[in-house]
Design an enzyme around this catalytic site. Structure first.
Site, PDB file in Angstrom:
ATOM      1  CG  ASP A  30      -2.095   0.929   1.095  1.00 51.56           C
ATOM      2  OD1 ASP A  30      -3.231   0.426   1.024  1.00 51.56           O
ATOM      3  OD2 ASP A  30      -1.889   2.165   1.033  1.00 51.56           O
ATOM      4  CD  GLU A 148     -15.749  -7.087  -2.079  1.00 55.11           C
ATOM      5  OE1 GLU A 148     -16.303  -7.671  -1.130  1.00 55.11           O
ATOM      6  OE2 GLU A 148     -16.054  -5.947  -2.472  1.00 55.11           O
ATOM      7  CG  LEU A 150     -15.550  -8.537   1.872  1.00 54.97           C
ATOM      8  CD1 LEU A 150     -15.659  -7.368   2.810  1.00 54.97           C
ATOM      9  CD2 LEU A 150     -14.175  -9.165   1.958  1.00 54.97           C
ATOM     10  CG  LEU A 249     -38.177  -7.598   2.136  1.00 54.14           C
ATOM     11  CD1 LEU A 249     -39.455  -8.431   2.032  1.00 54.14           C
ATOM     12  CD2 LEU A 249     -38.237  -6.453   1.110  1.00 54.14           C
ATOM     13  CB  CYS A 259     -20.692  -1.349  -0.727  1.00 56.75           C
ATOM     14  SG  CYS A 259     -19.022  -1.910  -0.457  1.00 56.75           S
ATOM     15  CE  LYS A 262     -17.807   2.029  -3.891  1.00 54.33           C
ATOM     16  NZ  LYS A 262     -17.170   1.218  -4.876  1.00 54.33           N
TER      17      LYS A 262
HETATM   18  C1  UDX Z   1     -22.886  -4.694   1.003  1.00 58.80           C
HETATM   19  C2  UDX Z   1     -23.266  -6.053   0.392  1.00 58.80           C
HETATM   20  O1  UDX Z   1     -24.181  -6.731   1.274  1.00 58.80           O
HETATM   21  C3  UDX Z   1     -22.027  -6.889   0.168  1.00 58.80           C
HETATM   22  O2  UDX Z   1     -22.362  -8.122  -0.448  1.00 58.80           O
HETATM   23  C4  UDX Z   1     -21.056  -6.106  -0.728  1.00 58.80           C
HETATM   24  O3  UDX Z   1     -19.878  -6.836  -0.922  1.00 58.80           O
HETATM   25  C5  UDX Z   1     -20.747  -4.753  -0.109  1.00 58.80           C
HETATM   26  O4  UDX Z   1     -21.958  -4.042   0.158  1.00 58.80           O
HETATM   27  P1  UDX Z   1     -22.234  -3.885   3.461  1.00 58.80           P
HETATM   28  O5  UDX Z   1     -22.057  -2.518   2.891  1.00 58.80           O
HETATM   29  O6  UDX Z   1     -21.222  -4.425   4.425  1.00 58.80           O
HETATM   30  O7  UDX Z   1     -22.330  -4.956   2.289  1.00 58.80           O
HETATM   31  O8  UDX Z   1     -23.639  -3.863   4.240  1.00 58.80           O
HETATM   32  P2  UDX Z   1     -25.051  -4.574   4.159  1.00 58.80           P
HETATM   33  O9  UDX Z   1     -25.153  -5.587   5.219  1.00 58.80           O
HETATM   34  O10 UDX Z   1     -25.410  -4.965   2.786  1.00 58.80           O
HETATM   35  O11 UDX Z   1     -25.979  -3.343   4.611  1.00 58.80           O
HETATM   36  C6  UDX Z   1     -26.017  -2.144   3.832  1.00 58.80           C
HETATM   37  C7  UDX Z   1     -26.948  -1.133   4.434  1.00 58.80           C
HETATM   38  O12 UDX Z   1     -28.307  -1.536   4.285  1.00 58.80           O
HETATM   39  C8  UDX Z   1     -26.765  -0.878   5.931  1.00 58.80           C
HETATM   40  O13 UDX Z   1     -26.812   0.511   6.167  1.00 58.80           O
HETATM   41  C9  UDX Z   1     -27.939  -1.587   6.561  1.00 58.80           C
HETATM   42  O14 UDX Z   1     -28.316  -1.022   7.784  1.00 58.80           O
HETATM   43  C10 UDX Z   1     -29.013  -1.387   5.495  1.00 58.80           C
HETATM   44  N1  UDX Z   1     -30.096  -2.384   5.529  1.00 58.80           N
HETATM   45  C11 UDX Z   1     -29.813  -3.706   5.373  1.00 58.80           C
HETATM   46  C12 UDX Z   1     -31.412  -1.964   5.675  1.00 58.80           C
HETATM   47  O15 UDX Z   1     -31.698  -0.760   5.789  1.00 58.80           O
HETATM   48  N2  UDX Z   1     -32.407  -2.902   5.679  1.00 58.80           N
HETATM   49  C13 UDX Z   1     -32.159  -4.231   5.544  1.00 58.80           C
HETATM   50  O16 UDX Z   1     -33.115  -5.006   5.549  1.00 58.80           O
HETATM   51  C14 UDX Z   1     -30.809  -4.638   5.382  1.00 58.80           C
END
Ligand code: UDX
Length: 432
Positions: A30, A148, A150, A249, A259, A262
């Site tokens: 990095d 990925e 994750l 939901l 993620c 954006k």
């Molecule tokens: C997401 C994707 O799930 C993952 O597969 C990808 O690689 C990166 O982006 P992440 O950003 O870690 O992962 O969070 P995620 O668990 O998807 O939640 C995203 C947002 O949605 C959070 O702010 C969460 O609070 C919100 N959310 C999630 C809701 O508002 N309602 C839900 O039912 C689920």
């Protein structure tokens, strides 16, 4: 196998540490010398459950090295590019500057015959462009695209036990080494060997779909607000149909993080470039619904507070979701900031994200103590569903606040026990 990981951010550090824990010899590069020094010293620049312990283990076994010198990748068979692709300032599209630079630096020093693997989330067409650059360079390297999936808070398990492996390449034979590598990492994960465009799209389409589910239920929440329906029961009743599914939901203040927001914007920008604006128009709406969830939460708070000036609002949660210290595009922090701008005396607490929140929004009140944040509150806003907050005893909390009124921005609190304890509950899409 000797591998390198270029970019020691959230994705890169997690991938590198997990691969080292499986016995691979990993070089992490990095340009940020502070980050590299921190990792080399056994500390993570972010919070992720289980990862610090794993770093300690692999650090002791010496199977991982951290450096700012790209030349250190010269003995690796596979180079994973894990650079961030943030939203470009003032635009919807992604900023690929660091990825482009890292790619150029990597192909410069990568040994002949090795494989360069893009893991960053990119606009469809990026891998094709980089493959053309590789061809021009006349180096005998192969490019694969390997998105990925994750999730923050579950990143170790998602990396060590991925539910799928997607590898995109110009031709199937180009994927042999990476495919074998992943067979040893995750023998049971189904592998999808695709062309570049499909691999890139799998990632953005998956995130767009997740965002769609959340915004769909939040649109229903708007309808419920006007009609008197209950969005949580609605989600339960439609989600029981396994063609729909209950996951994602969860109605409330919507999605945030580094993620989903954006990625859907970058997808929209790319669709416009491709003349496909109409095809993804729905994502524009879903982005707006998501933004509206935040303004609806502020409006509900103001309705309760009246004139917010001088009123104390206790905000439970700053991270964009639990088990994370990430405050990028966090709905919780934005709502807290808006209420403070309107004159409320806002005090935010969070088990992990306070430091990052303070850097991002220095002017808010912060407290590490839940009790201090709650003390004398006119209104409690539960905005990130950490288990600490879900498990609060409503009777105890009532003793500390001024007014027993709580907004459940995530619709996860046990309504009955809070009500029984004498609380007034507020929520979006539900009359409680
Ligand atoms: C997401 C994707 O799930 C993952 O597969 C990808 O690689 C990166 O982006 P992440 O950003 O870690 O992962 O969070 P995620 O668990 O998807 O939640 C995203 C947002 O949605 C959070 O702010 C969460 O609070 C919100 N959310 C999630 C809701 O508002 N309602 C839900 O039912 C689920």
């Amino acid at each position: 196998m000797k591998i390198s990981v270029i970019g020691a951010g959230y994705l890169g550090a997690t991938h590198a540490i997990c691969m080292a824990s499986l016995g691979h010899e990993v070089v992490v590069v990095d340009i940020d010398s502070e980050k590299i020094a921190q990792l080399a010293g056994g500390a993570l620049p972010f919070f992720e459950p289980g990862l610090t312990e794993l770093l300690k283990k692999v650090g002791e076994s010496k199977s991982i090295t951290f450096t700012t010198e790209i030349a250190a990748i010269s003995e690796s068979a596979i180079h994973f590019l894990c650079l961030g692709t943030p939203q470009a300032s003032g635009q919807l599209g992604a900023d690929l500057t660091t990825l482009n630079k890292a790619f150029a630096a990597t192909i410069d020093v990568a040994p002949e015959g090795s494989v360069v693997v893009g893991k960053s989330t990119v606009p469809v067409g990026t891998a094709e462009r980089l493959a053309a650059e590789l061809q021009e360079s006349q180096k005998s390297l192969t490019l694969n695209w390997n998105p990925e999936f994750l999730r923050e808070g579950h990143a170790v398990a998602d990396t060590l036990e991925p539910n799928r492996i997607v590898i995109g390449a110009n031709q199937e034979s180009d994927t042999a080494l990476l495919s074998d590598f992943y067979r040893s990492v995750a023998p049971n994960a189904p592998q999808f060997i695709t062309n570049f465009a499909t691999a890139e799209l799998v990632k953005v389409a998956a995130n767009a779909f997740l965002a769609t589910k959340i915004s769909f239920i939040n649109a229903m929440s708007e309808v419920a607000d006007v009609t008197g329906a209950d969005v949580s029961l609605l989600a339960d009743a439609i989600g029981i149909d396994d063609r729909i599914g209950r996951k994602f939901l969860g109605a409330g203040i919507g999605f945030g993080g580094g993620c989903l927001p954006k990625d859907i914007r970058a997808f929209l920008a790319r669709a416009d470039e491709l003349g496909l604006g109409d095809s993804l128009q729905f994502l524009r709406e879903f982005d707006l619904i998501n933004q509206r969830a935040r303004t609806r939460a502020v409006a509900l708070a103001l309705k309760e507070l009246g004139d917010p000036r001088g009123k104390k609002v206790a905000v439970l949660g700053a991270a964009f979701k639990p088990e994370s210290d990430d405050v990028r595009d966090s709905p919780a922090l934005e709502i807290a900031e808006t209420l403070a701008t309107l004159g409320a005396n806002v005090v935010v607490t969070d088990p992990r994200a306070l430091e990052n929140a303070q850097v991002k929004v220095p002017d808010l009140g912060y407290s590490e103590s839940i009790t201090e944040a709650l003390r004398g509150a006119d209104l409690v806003m539960h905005l990130t569903e950490w288990s600490e907050y879900r498990e609060l005893d409503p009777l105890e909390v009532k003793k500390v606040v001024k007014n027993p009124i709580i907004f459940d921005g995530r619709n996860v609190l046990d309504v009955e026990s809070w009500r029984k304890a004498g609380w007034k509950l507020l929520a979006l899409g539900r009359t409680l």
